[in-house]
Design a protein around this motif. Structure first.
Motif, PDB file in Angstrom:
ATOM      1  N   GLU A  11       4.527   5.782   6.735  1.00  0.00           N
ATOM      2  CA  GLU A  11       4.258   7.215   6.650  1.00  0.00           C
ATOM      3  C   GLU A  11       4.141   7.659   5.186  1.00  0.00           C
ATOM      4  OE1 GLU A  11       4.259  11.380   6.739  1.00  0.00           O
ATOM      5  OE2 GLU A  11       5.891  10.273   5.782  1.00  0.00           O
ATOM      6  N   GLY A  12       4.935   7.024   4.336  1.00  0.00           N
ATOM      7  CA  GLY A  12       4.901   7.384   2.914  1.00  0.00           C
ATOM      8  C   GLY A  12       4.939   6.135   2.047  1.00  0.00           C
ATOM      9  N   ILE A  13       4.301   6.213   0.896  1.00  0.00           N
ATOM     10  CA  ILE A  13       4.299   5.076  -0.031  1.00  0.00           C
ATOM     11  C   ILE A  13       4.348   5.591  -1.473  1.00  0.00           C
ATOM     12  CG2 ILE A  13       3.027   3.440   1.435  1.00  0.00           C
ATOM     13  CD1 ILE A  13       0.494   4.148  -0.174  1.00  0.00           C
ATOM     14  N   THR A  14       4.723   4.701  -2.370  1.00  0.00           N
ATOM     15  CA  THR A  14       4.551   4.957  -3.797  1.00  0.00           C
ATOM     16  C   THR A  14       3.610   3.876  -4.324  1.00  0.00           C
ATOM     17  OG1 THR A  14       6.792   5.839  -3.949  1.00  0.00           O
ATOM     18  CG2 THR A  14       5.730   5.209  -6.020  1.00  0.00           C
ATOM     19  N   GLU A  38       9.747   4.660   8.004  1.00  0.00           N
ATOM     20  CA  GLU A  38       9.026   5.296   9.107  1.00  0.00           C
ATOM     21  C   GLU A  38       7.577   4.827   9.144  1.00  0.00           C
ATOM     22  OE1 GLU A  38       8.873   9.571   8.937  1.00  0.00           O
ATOM     23  OE2 GLU A  38       7.704   9.649  10.788  1.00  0.00           O
ATOM     24  N   LEU A  39       7.150   4.421  10.337  1.00  0.00           N
ATOM     25  CA  LEU A  39       5.770   3.987  10.530  1.00  0.00           C
ATOM     26  C   LEU A  39       5.076   4.969  11.457  1.00  0.00           C
ATOM     27  CD1 LEU A  39       6.501   0.191  11.175  1.00  0.00           C
ATOM     28  CD2 LEU A  39       5.705   1.211   9.034  1.00  0.00           C
ATOM     29  N   VAL A  40       3.788   5.159  11.255  1.00  0.00           N
ATOM     30  CA  VAL A  40       3.025   6.034  12.140  1.00  0.00           C
ATOM     31  C   VAL A  40       1.728   5.338  12.533  1.00  0.00           C
ATOM     32  CG1 VAL A  40       3.849   8.351  11.566  1.00  0.00           C
ATOM     33  CG2 VAL A  40       2.212   7.234  10.055  1.00  0.00           C
ATOM     34  N   THR A  41       1.318   5.578  13.756  1.00  0.00           N
ATOM     35  CA  THR A  41       0.054   5.026  14.239  1.00  0.00           C
ATOM     36  C   THR A  41      -0.963   6.154  14.322  1.00  0.00           C
ATOM     37  OG1 THR A  41       1.183   3.326  15.504  1.00  0.00           O
ATOM     38  CG2 THR A  41      -1.080   3.817  16.153  1.00  0.00           C
ATOM     39  N   ALA A  42      -2.139   5.917  13.787  1.00  0.00           N
ATOM     40  CA  ALA A  42      -3.212   6.913  13.877  1.00  0.00           C
ATOM     41  C   ALA A  42      -4.547   6.178  13.932  1.00  0.00           C
ATOM     42  CB  ALA A  42      -3.180   7.875  12.701  1.00  0.00           C
ATOM     43  N   THR A  43      -5.577   6.927  14.289  1.00  0.00           N
ATOM     44  CA  THR A  43      -6.905   6.346  14.462  1.00  0.00           C
ATOM     45  C   THR A  43      -7.712   6.514  13.189  1.00  0.00           C
ATOM     46  OG1 THR A  43      -6.775   7.010  16.774  1.00  0.00           O
ATOM     47  CG2 THR A  43      -8.934   6.331  15.963  1.00  0.00           C
ATOM     48  N   GLU A  44      -8.184   5.425  12.632  1.00  0.00           N
ATOM     49  CA  GLU A  44      -8.946   5.489  11.384  1.00  0.00           C
ATOM     50  C   GLU A  44     -10.296   4.796  11.512  1.00  0.00           C
ATOM     51  OE1 GLU A  44      -6.965   2.128   8.619  1.00  0.00           O
ATOM     52  OE2 GLU A  44      -5.548   3.658   9.240  1.00  0.00           O
ATOM     53  N   LYS A  97       3.153   9.290  -5.489  1.00  0.00           N
ATOM     54  CA  LYS A  97       3.760   9.233  -4.155  1.00  0.00           C
ATOM     55  C   LYS A  97       2.789   9.877  -3.188  1.00  0.00           C
ATOM     56  CE  LYS A  97       8.693   9.553  -5.139  1.00  0.00           C
ATOM     57  NZ  LYS A  97       9.894  10.369  -4.995  1.00  0.00           N
ATOM     58  N   ALA A  98       2.631   9.288  -2.030  1.00  0.00           N
ATOM     59  CA  ALA A  98       1.729   9.874  -1.034  1.00  0.00           C
ATOM     60  C   ALA A  98       2.376   9.812   0.334  1.00  0.00           C
ATOM     61  CB  ALA A  98       0.403   9.124  -1.025  1.00  0.00           C
ATOM     62  N   GLU A  99       2.049  10.801   1.151  1.00  0.00           N
ATOM     63  CA  GLU A  99       2.565  10.845   2.518  1.00  0.00           C
ATOM     64  C   GLU A  99       1.428  11.125   3.473  1.00  0.00           C
ATOM     65  OE1 GLU A  99       5.430  13.955   2.523  1.00  0.00           O
ATOM     66  OE2 GLU A  99       6.982  12.715   1.600  1.00  0.00           O
ATOM     67  N   GLY A 100       1.678  10.809   4.739  1.00  0.00           N
ATOM     68  CA  GLY A 100       0.747  11.191   5.794  1.00  0.00           C
ATOM     69  C   GLY A 100      -0.625  10.561   5.622  1.00  0.00           C
ATOM     70  N   TRP A 101      -1.661  11.396   5.801  1.00  0.00           N
ATOM     71  CA  TRP A 101      -3.012  10.857   5.825  1.00  0.00           C
ATOM     72  C   TRP A 101      -3.418  10.258   4.476  1.00  0.00           C
ATOM     73  CZ3 TRP A 101      -5.194   9.676  10.193  1.00  0.00           C
ATOM     74  CH2 TRP A 101      -6.504   9.184  10.160  1.00  0.00           C
ATOM     75  N   LEU A 102      -2.967  10.865   3.385  1.00  0.00           N
ATOM     76  CA  LEU A 102      -3.300  10.321   2.063  1.00  0.00           C
ATOM     77  C   LEU A 102      -2.681   8.929   1.892  1.00  0.00           C
ATOM     78  CD1 LEU A 102      -4.732  10.874  -0.634  1.00  0.00           C
ATOM     79  CD2 LEU A 102      -2.575  11.864  -1.468  1.00  0.00           C
ATOM     80  N   ALA A 103      -1.439   8.766   2.344  1.00  0.00           N
ATOM     81  CA  ALA A 103      -0.784   7.449   2.279  1.00  0.00           C
ATOM     82  C   ALA A 103      -1.561   6.436   3.122  1.00  0.00           C
ATOM     83  CB  ALA A 103       0.662   7.550   2.769  1.00  0.00           C
ATOM     84  N   ARG A 104      -2.089   6.901   4.251  1.00  0.00           N
ATOM     85  CA  ARG A 104      -2.893   6.023   5.123  1.00  0.00           C
ATOM     86  C   ARG A 104      -4.179   5.586   4.412  1.00  0.00           C
ATOM     87  NH1 ARG A 104      -3.210   4.581  10.325  1.00  0.00           N
ATOM     88  NH2 ARG A 104      -1.243   5.660  10.623  1.00  0.00           N
ATOM     89  N   ILE A 105      -4.856   6.532   3.772  1.00  0.00           N
ATOM     90  CA  ILE A 105      -6.087   6.179   3.045  1.00  0.00           C
ATOM     91  C   ILE A 105      -5.774   5.126   1.978  1.00  0.00           C
ATOM     92  CG2 ILE A 105      -7.886   7.030   1.472  1.00  0.00           C
ATOM     93  CD1 ILE A 105      -7.644   9.771   2.894  1.00  0.00           C
ATOM     94  N   PHE A 106      -4.716   5.377   1.202  1.00  0.00           N
ATOM     95  CA  PHE A 106      -4.383   4.433   0.126  1.00  0.00           C
ATOM     96  C   PHE A 106      -4.083   3.038   0.690  1.00  0.00           C
ATOM     97  CE2 PHE A 106      -2.593   7.975  -2.892  1.00  0.00           C
ATOM     98  CZ  PHE A 106      -3.871   8.419  -3.114  1.00  0.00           C
TER      99      PHE A 106
END
Ligand code: ZN
Length: 176
Positions: free
Chosen positions: A119-122, A97-103, A136-145
Motif C-alpha cells: 500500500e505504501g513504499i519509500t 499492508e498489501l492491496v489488490t487493484a486492477t492495473e 514516500k508514496a501511498e495508494g495508487w502512486l505507490a502502485r504506479i512506482f
C-alpha cells in the motif's frame, strides 16, 4: 522531443534487467523528454525506459489525486497532475499492508491485471541531474512506482497477476 515506439512482448528488452544509469548528461535528458512525450501521447500514467527498448533504469510517471466532488458528483476541486522522473530507483521500505487493484500496462494493451502490491513504499532514486532523492508514496502512486520499477527488472504485471482480463483496446483506460 519525439514519440518513441512502445514495445510489446516478445521484445527482449522488456524481459531483461535494465542497467543502472551512470551518465547524467544530455542523452539522458533527451531520453527522459521523449519518454514523457510518449507517455502523454499514449496516454498512460507511467512509462519505463525498457518499454521504449532502452535497457536503462529510468521511469517517468504522471499522476494526480481524484478531484473532489460534491454530493451531485460535480467537480468542486481538481488537483494538478504531478510529473515524476526517477533514475536508478530503489524501494527502501514497503508497508506490511498489501492491496489488490486492477492495473493496465502500455506494453500489454489488451490486458488488465489484478495485482497485489504494497500500500505504501519509500523509494530512493536520482534526479536526471544525478542528485540523490527520496520519496514516500501511498495508494495508487505507490502502485504506479512498483509497476514501473518491476519493468526495470524485466517483470511484467502478468507475472504477478492474481487474475487477468482481456480488454478491447478502445475500452481500455490509462496504461502504465
Ligand atoms: Zn507497464
Amino acid at each position: 522531443m519525439a514519440i518513441r515506439t512502445i514495445v510489446t512482448p516478445p521484445n527482449e528488452t522488456l524481459r531483461r534487467k535494465a542497467r543502472a544509469v551512470s551518465e547524467f548528461g544530455d542523452d539522458l535528458q533527451s531520453l527522459i523528454d521523449d519518454m514523457i512525450e510518449t507517455m502523454r501521447d499514449a496516454p498512460g500514467s507511467g512509462l519505463a525506459a525498457p518499454q521504449v527498448d532502452v535497457p536503462l533504469r529510468v521511469f517517468v510517471a504522471e499522476f494526480g489525486p481524484e478531484p473532489d466532488v460534491d454530493e451531485d458528483g460535480e467537480i468542486i476541486h481538481e488537483y494538478p497532475r504531478k510529473l515524476y522522473t526517477m533514475v536508478n530507483p530503489e524501494i527502501t521500505r514497503r508497508s506490511v499492508e498489501l492491496v489488490t487493484a486492477t492495473e493496465g500496462c502500455l506494453s500489454l494493451p489488451d490486458l488488465l491485471a489484478d495485482v497485489e502490491r504494497a500500500e505504501g513504499i519509500t523509494v530512493s532514486y536520482q534526479t536526471p541531474r544525478g542528485q540523490s532523492a527520496k520519496i514516500k508514496a501511498e495508494g495508487w502512486l505507490a502502485r504506479i512506482f512498483q509497476h514501473e520499477i518491476d519493468h526495470l527488472d524485466g517483470v511484467l504485471m502478468t507475472d504477478r497477476a492474481e487474475k487477468l482480463y482481456k480488454v478491447e483496446p478502445e475500452l481500455e483506460g490509462e496504461g502504465e
